[in-house]
Design an enzyme around this catalytic site. Structure first.
Site, PDB file in Angstrom:
ATOM      1  CB  SER A 151      61.385 122.252  51.536  1.00  0.00           C
ATOM      2  OG  SER A 151      62.520 122.018  52.363  1.00  0.00           O
ATOM      3  CE1 TYR A 198      63.773 120.364  46.895  1.00  0.00           C
ATOM      4  CE2 TYR A 198      64.493 121.386  48.939  1.00  0.00           C
ATOM      5  CZ  TYR A 198      63.703 120.476  48.271  1.00  0.00           C
ATOM      6  OH  TYR A 198      62.825 119.685  48.981  1.00  0.00           O
TER       7      TYR A 198
HETATM    8  N1  NAD Z   1      63.017 114.060  51.395  1.00  0.00           N
HETATM    9  C1  NAD Z   1      63.030 115.122  52.156  1.00  0.00           C
HETATM   10  O1  NAD Z   1      63.702 115.133  53.196  1.00  0.00           O
HETATM   11  C2  NAD Z   1      62.237 116.329  51.799  1.00  0.00           C
HETATM   12  C3  NAD Z   1      62.311 117.473  52.639  1.00  0.00           C
HETATM   13  C4  NAD Z   1      61.540 118.590  52.329  1.00  0.00           C
HETATM   14  C5  NAD Z   1      60.709 118.574  51.226  1.00  0.00           C
HETATM   15  N2  NAD Z   1      60.657 117.462  50.440  1.00  0.00           N
HETATM   16  C6  NAD Z   1      59.739 117.496  49.286  1.00  0.00           C
HETATM   17  O2  NAD Z   1      58.850 116.397  49.375  1.00  0.00           O
HETATM   18  C7  NAD Z   1      58.348 116.114  48.071  1.00  0.00           C
HETATM   19  C8  NAD Z   1      58.387 114.623  47.813  1.00  0.00           C
HETATM   20  O3  NAD Z   1      59.736 114.185  47.741  1.00  0.00           O
HETATM   21  P1  NAD Z   1      60.251 112.859  48.421  1.00  0.00           P
HETATM   22  O4  NAD Z   1      61.202 113.250  49.469  1.00  0.00           O
HETATM   23  O5  NAD Z   1      59.110 111.990  48.757  1.00  0.00           O
HETATM   24  O6  NAD Z   1      61.159 112.272  47.227  1.00  0.00           O
HETATM   25  P2  NAD Z   1      61.006 110.975  46.307  1.00  0.00           P
HETATM   26  O7  NAD Z   1      62.133 111.086  45.346  1.00  0.00           O
HETATM   27  O8  NAD Z   1      60.923 109.744  47.128  1.00  0.00           O
HETATM   28  O9  NAD Z   1      59.622 111.196  45.561  1.00  0.00           O
HETATM   29  C9  NAD Z   1      59.477 112.190  44.570  1.00  0.00           C
HETATM   30  C10 NAD Z   1      58.760 111.579  43.376  1.00  0.00           C
HETATM   31  O10 NAD Z   1      58.579 112.644  42.393  1.00  0.00           O
HETATM   32  C11 NAD Z   1      58.772 112.055  41.115  1.00  0.00           C
HETATM   33  N3  NAD Z   1      59.131 113.072  40.135  1.00  0.00           N
HETATM   34  C12 NAD Z   1      60.342 113.685  39.973  1.00  0.00           C
HETATM   35  N4  NAD Z   1      60.294 114.514  38.920  1.00  0.00           N
HETATM   36  C13 NAD Z   1      59.035 114.435  38.408  1.00  0.00           C
HETATM   37  C14 NAD Z   1      58.373 115.056  37.301  1.00  0.00           C
HETATM   38  N5  NAD Z   1      59.009 115.923  36.501  1.00  0.00           N
HETATM   39  N6  NAD Z   1      57.080 114.734  37.063  1.00  0.00           N
HETATM   40  C15 NAD Z   1      56.436 113.843  37.851  1.00  0.00           C
HETATM   41  N7  NAD Z   1      57.004 113.209  38.906  1.00  0.00           N
HETATM   42  C16 NAD Z   1      58.296 113.513  39.181  1.00  0.00           C
HETATM   43  C17 NAD Z   1      59.881 111.031  41.316  1.00  0.00           C
HETATM   44  O11 NAD Z   1      59.893 110.055  40.293  1.00  0.00           O
HETATM   45  C18 NAD Z   1      59.533 110.467  42.688  1.00  0.00           C
HETATM   46  O12 NAD Z   1      58.737 109.294  42.591  1.00  0.00           O
HETATM   47  C19 NAD Z   1      59.212 116.931  47.104  1.00  0.00           C
HETATM   48  O13 NAD Z   1      58.509 118.084  46.702  1.00  0.00           O
HETATM   49  C20 NAD Z   1      60.404 117.305  47.940  1.00  0.00           C
HETATM   50  O14 NAD Z   1      61.042 118.470  47.491  1.00  0.00           O
HETATM   51  C21 NAD Z   1      61.406 116.354  50.701  1.00  0.00           C
END
Ligand code: NAD
Length: 307
Positions: free
Chosen positions: A147, A160
């Site tokens: 991130s 985080y």
């Molecule tokens: N949403 C944002 O704005 C943002 C910004 C920067 C980074 N990210 C990163 O992007 C990545 C994806 O997140 P997203 O935003 O698509 O969120 P999201 O919640 O839509 O998807 C994340 C998925 O990970 C799964 N998950 C959670 N814990 C888990 C575990 N222990 N084992 C297996 N699966 C698990 C959840 O069930 C979910 O389906 C993450 O690493 C997040 O930190 C997101």
């Protein structure tokens, strides 16, 4: 073996593939011809995602997996390789969770959960698949989703941001060794994604105590912010380009440049031009380090030629 430009027929393993960024990756790399293992801790969301991918013509295989469970991770890897009849050569460490709350109120449980999934999950992904990918000798690519929050601390996302900083550093380290095996490394640093991350707490077990805010008002505000985030498929297309160009960093958000400049500027400002107390110290330290590096390289070369 150069950068991966042709994804057709390769087996991809995508964690967090049931939602958000991971689902976007499954669509984009699946459409590019990869066979995709979609791993997620939420069985119900996973079934829906895989059905949707199948309708779009993607060869997707569901894997219910909690990425913090090392034994389950190894079993999942065996099962996926048996299912597709080929080794995984594209790894996407995408699953992640966030928990907002002022850093001084975060409990051990909060740290364990957030560091466990975001950092521990990536470590487990790398330990499970990297040795297998090296042994298979087919090259490939590993991506971890960190991130932009990993470049800077934040009072509301302390654990985080710490986990994401560690993921960035870890991928820098792997990038120094994996290319020798034909394996590229990318760390994707998103700013905001249209995803379900505001609901992360729903994937968490019962916490003894927590500083993570989960009241409806707060979560509703977060949901609104992320509803304006980047489309997960667009993000995956940026990532695909980064993999094809063998880029270590993918940060496809022009709006973060000023913040990053300020952050790195602050860090560089802490480095003096000379050490006023011992001006000759820097040269001595550099010479000692150069001798150590040359020695370490020689040892590594000797060890390699002996195997
Ligand atoms: N949403 C944002 O704005 C943002 C910004 C920067 C980074 N990210 C990163 O992007 C990545 C994806 O997140 P997203 O935003 O698509 O969120 P999201 O919640 O839509 O998807 C994340 C998925 O990970 C799964 N998950 C959670 N814990 C888990 C575990 N222990 N084992 C297996 N699966 C698990 C959840 O069930 C979910 O389906 C993450 O690493 C997040 O930190 C997101």
């Amino acid at each position: 073996m150069g950068a991966v430009k042709d994804f057709a027929g390769r087996v991809a393993f995508i964690t967090g593939g049931a939602s958000g960024a991971g689902l976007g990756q499954a669509r984009v790399f699946g459409r590019a011809g990869a066979r995709v293992a979609v791993a997620d801790v939420r069985a119900d969301a996973l079934a829906g995602a895989v059905a949707q991918l199948a309708r779009q013509g993607v060869d997707a295989h569901p894997v219910v997996l909690d990425i913090t469970d090392r034994a389950a991770y190894a079993r999942a890897a065996d099962a996926v390789e048996a299912h597709f009849g080929d080794p995984v050569t594209l790894l996407f460490n995408t699953a992640g969770v966030n928990g907002f709350g002022s850093v001084e109120t975060m409990t051990y449980d909060d740290f364990d959960w957030i560091l466990g999934v975001n950092l521990g999950g990536v470590v487990n992904g790398m330990r499970t698949f990297v040795p297998r990918m090296i042994d298979a000798g087919l090259g490939g690519h590993v991506t971890s989703v960190a991130s932009v929050g990993g470049f800077e601390g934040s009072r509301m996302t302390g654990p985080y941001s710490a986990a994401k900083a560690a993921v960035i550093s870890l991928m820098e380290s792997f990038a120094q060794v994996l290319p020798a095996h034909g394996i590229g490394v990318t760390v994707l640093c998103p700013a905001s994604i249209r995803s379900n991350i505001s609901e992360s707490h729903l994937t968490r077990g019962v916490a003894e105590a927590t500083g993570v805010l989960t009241d409806d008002d707060f979560v509703g505000g977060l949901r609104e912010v992320y509803s304006h985030g980047m489309d997960p498929e667009h993000l995956a297309l940026h990532l695909k380009r980064a993999i094809e160009h063998d880029d270590l960093y993918a940060i496809p958000y022009p709006e973060v440049r000023d913040d990053l400049e300020r952050t790195f500027g602050r860090i560089l400002d802490a480095v003096p031009d000379t050490d006023e107390l011992a001006p000759e110290g820097a040269d001595q330290r550099l010479r000692a380090l150069a001798r150590f590096r040359a020695d370490a390289r020689e040892r590594a070369d000797t060890a390699r030629s002996a195997t």
